[in-house]
Design a protein around this motif. Structure first.
Motif, PDB file in Angstrom:
ATOM      1  N   ILE A 143       0.844  -1.193   0.000  1.00  0.00           N
ATOM      2  CA  ILE A 143       0.000   0.000   0.000  1.00  0.00           C
ATOM      3  C   ILE A 143       0.883   1.249   0.000  1.00  0.00           C
ATOM      4  CG2 ILE A 143      -0.378  -0.377   2.502  1.00  0.00           C
ATOM      5  CD1 ILE A 143      -3.036   1.133   2.181  1.00  0.00           C
TER       6      ILE A 143
ATOM      7  N   ASP B  84      -2.233   6.176   0.183  1.00  0.00           N
ATOM      8  CA  ASP B  84      -3.459   5.394   0.313  1.00  0.00           C
ATOM      9  C   ASP B  84      -3.634   4.889   1.744  1.00  0.00           C
ATOM     10  OD1 ASP B  84      -4.241   5.749  -2.318  1.00  0.00           O
ATOM     11  OD2 ASP B  84      -3.030   4.062  -3.022  1.00  0.00           O
TER      12      ASP B  84
ATOM     13  N   CYS C  81      -7.681   3.630   7.134  1.00  0.00           N
ATOM     14  CA  CYS C  81      -7.097   3.036   5.911  1.00  0.00           C
ATOM     15  C   CYS C  81      -6.420   1.710   6.230  1.00  0.00           C
ATOM     16  CB  CYS C  81      -6.052   3.960   5.289  1.00  0.00           C
ATOM     17  SG  CYS C  81      -6.724   5.475   4.587  1.00  0.00           S
TER      18      CYS C  81
END
Ligand code: ADP
Ligand code: ASP
Ligand code: MG
Length: 436
Positions: free
Chosen positions: A135, A139, A163
């Motif tokens: 990731i 993000d 997240c």
């Protein structure tokens, strides 16, 4: 939850990435969030591309080959990163076409190092039966200002936790990079992955932030200068931040700040000896009395001296000098003043020239290049009788000339400037004096 950051050397080859996988697997019950750097040497190589691009020679072939070679060593598909590497090639060509490497474009280019490494590491984990997802830090909710090349993080509003909680398996997050509010990619400064790890640790209320390196913890001096420097078992946040700030590499200087905010222990560990104790950095350090903990150094320092009769009995003169430094975004490391002069040290950089030019308007300026800073770090030493005398006597005996010295009344270091040619010897004799 723990944050585990692996530096460039720790993910520098297929073999080391396999070691990382087993280290993470063994700690799976502590819900690790992994943060990775680019493979060792890749950020430097990308920087060379950025410098060459405006002149028309942006070859990313070697960088692509290195990534494919690591994929090959891991028996992963060697075309796994091809879309990303193609994008990197396009960007380098674009920089050549416009004949320009703006700070914004350079940050975008540098980000490919961490983005590629995170994907390779996550793929290796999955291949070994450890569920994981790569990731990108943006993000994962990391936001910064738009100060490309040394961006500062924006306060987290809970975004990071939400997240990360949605990621399947072990999140493998890119260190060093983030995005600004407009969606531009930014970087946190060289060695910034340590800082990323601490920021994620803070946002996630981690129980521990582990920084995995190629060295068995923080040592009493840089092992490249003093091979028998000893590992330090525990340090206070204060000592560690002084050491990081004055000692360069082993920790990014800002790493300690987020950890301090939430009193999260930071542990420096060795990927090649995972069972070794390493160094733990704690909010307070409970040993009594004064101790020299380390002798650290920083190269590429320039000494700027301003001599001005106007300083005499004038309020606000120093404020004016530091406003100029702030204007040019020069970080002054060491200051020594008298009634008519002020000596400051800072890292060599183009902005330092602008600062010196401004200073010339208020007095006579003398600049000395090729200096280095040596710093003796330890709780209570600056206020302990005899330590400063010892430091100076040791250097005098070794015939090393000290160009400037600074010692706070309470804080935890004594800092000195010596010529660049003397720095190795200065660290060695001081280390011998306090640790042999
Ligand atoms: P990584 O990029 O893997 O996070 P770095 O290479 O930035 O790690 O930092 C680790 C290196 O820092 C060590 O290999 C060592 O050469 C150097 N170093 C400098 N000073 C010290 C110190 N006081 N203690 C330990 N290592 C140090
Ligand atoms: N890859 C980046 C650098 O080399 C960040 C890091 O390694 O921490 O500076
Ligand atoms: Mg590093």
């Amino acid at each position: 939850m723990i944050v585990m950051k692996f530096g460039g050397t720790s993910v520098g080859s297929g073999e080391s990435i396999l070691r990382v996988r087993e280290i993470v697997r063994a700690r799976a019950s502590r819900r690790p969030v992994v943060v990775v750097s680019a493979h060792s040497g890749i950020t430097d190589a990308l920087l060379r591309v950025a410098r060459a691009a405006p002149q028309g020679d942006p070859d990313v072939g070697a960088i692509a080959a290195r990534h494919r070679a690591i994929l090959g060593e891991l028996e992963l598909p060697t075309d796994l990163l091809d879309p990303m590497l193609a994008e990197l090639g396009d960007l380098a060509r674009g920089m050549r076409l416009v004949g320009e490497a703006s700070p914004r474009a350079v940050d975008m280019l540098l980000s490919f190092g961490e983005r590629c490494a995170a994907r390779t590491v996550a793929a290796c984990f999955r291949q070994g039966g450890l569920p994981a997802t790569a990731i990108d830090a943006w993000d994962a909710g990391l936001r910064t200002d738009s100060d490309f090349g040394r961006a500062k993080p924006l306060p987290d509003d809970g975004r990071i936790r939400s997240c990360i909680e949605q990621v399947e398996g072990v999140p493998v997050v890119t260190g060093f990079v983030a995005k600004d509010a407009a969606g531009n990619i930014t970087t946190l400064g060289r060695n910034g992955s340590d800082y990323s790890a601490a920021l994620f640790g803070e946002a996630l209320d981690a129980e521990e932030i582990q920084v995995w390196k190629d060295v068995d913890g923080v040592r009493t001096a840089d092992p490249r200068l003093v091979p028998d420097a000893r590992p330090i078992r525990t340090m206070s946040f204060d000592e560690a931040s002084e050491l990081a700030y004055y000692g360069g590499r082993v920790l990014h200087p800002a790493t300690i700040l987020p950890a301090m905010e939430k009193a999260i222990p930071v542990r420096v560990l060795d990927t090649t000896h995972p069972e070794a104790e390493g160094t733990v950095i704690l909010p307070t350090y409970d040993e009594e009395g004064a101790h020299v903990r380390a002798v650290v150094h920083k190269r590429n320092v320039r000494l700027v001296t301003l001599v001005s009769p106007r300083m005499l009995a004038q309020h606000g003169f120093l404020a004016q000098v530091f406003a100029m430094a702030a204007n040019h975004r020069v970080d002054v490391d060491l200051v020594a003043t008298s009634e008519v002069s002020i000596t400051m040290s800072a890292e060599q950089s183009p902005s330092l020239e602008g600062f010196a030019r401004d200073l010339a308007a208020v007095g006579k300026v003398e600049v000395m290049d090729d200096q280095a800073m040596v710093c003796v770090v330890g709780h209570g030493i600056a206020s302990t009788r005899g330590v400063a005398a010892d430091v100076l006597a040791t250097l005098a005996q070794a015939e090393i000339r000290v160009r400037a010295i600074s010692q706070g009344a309470i804080k935890v270091n004594i800092a000195l400037i010596v010529g660049a040619a003397d720095v190795e010897r200065a660290v060695q004799v001081l280390h011998a004096r306090f640790f042999d």
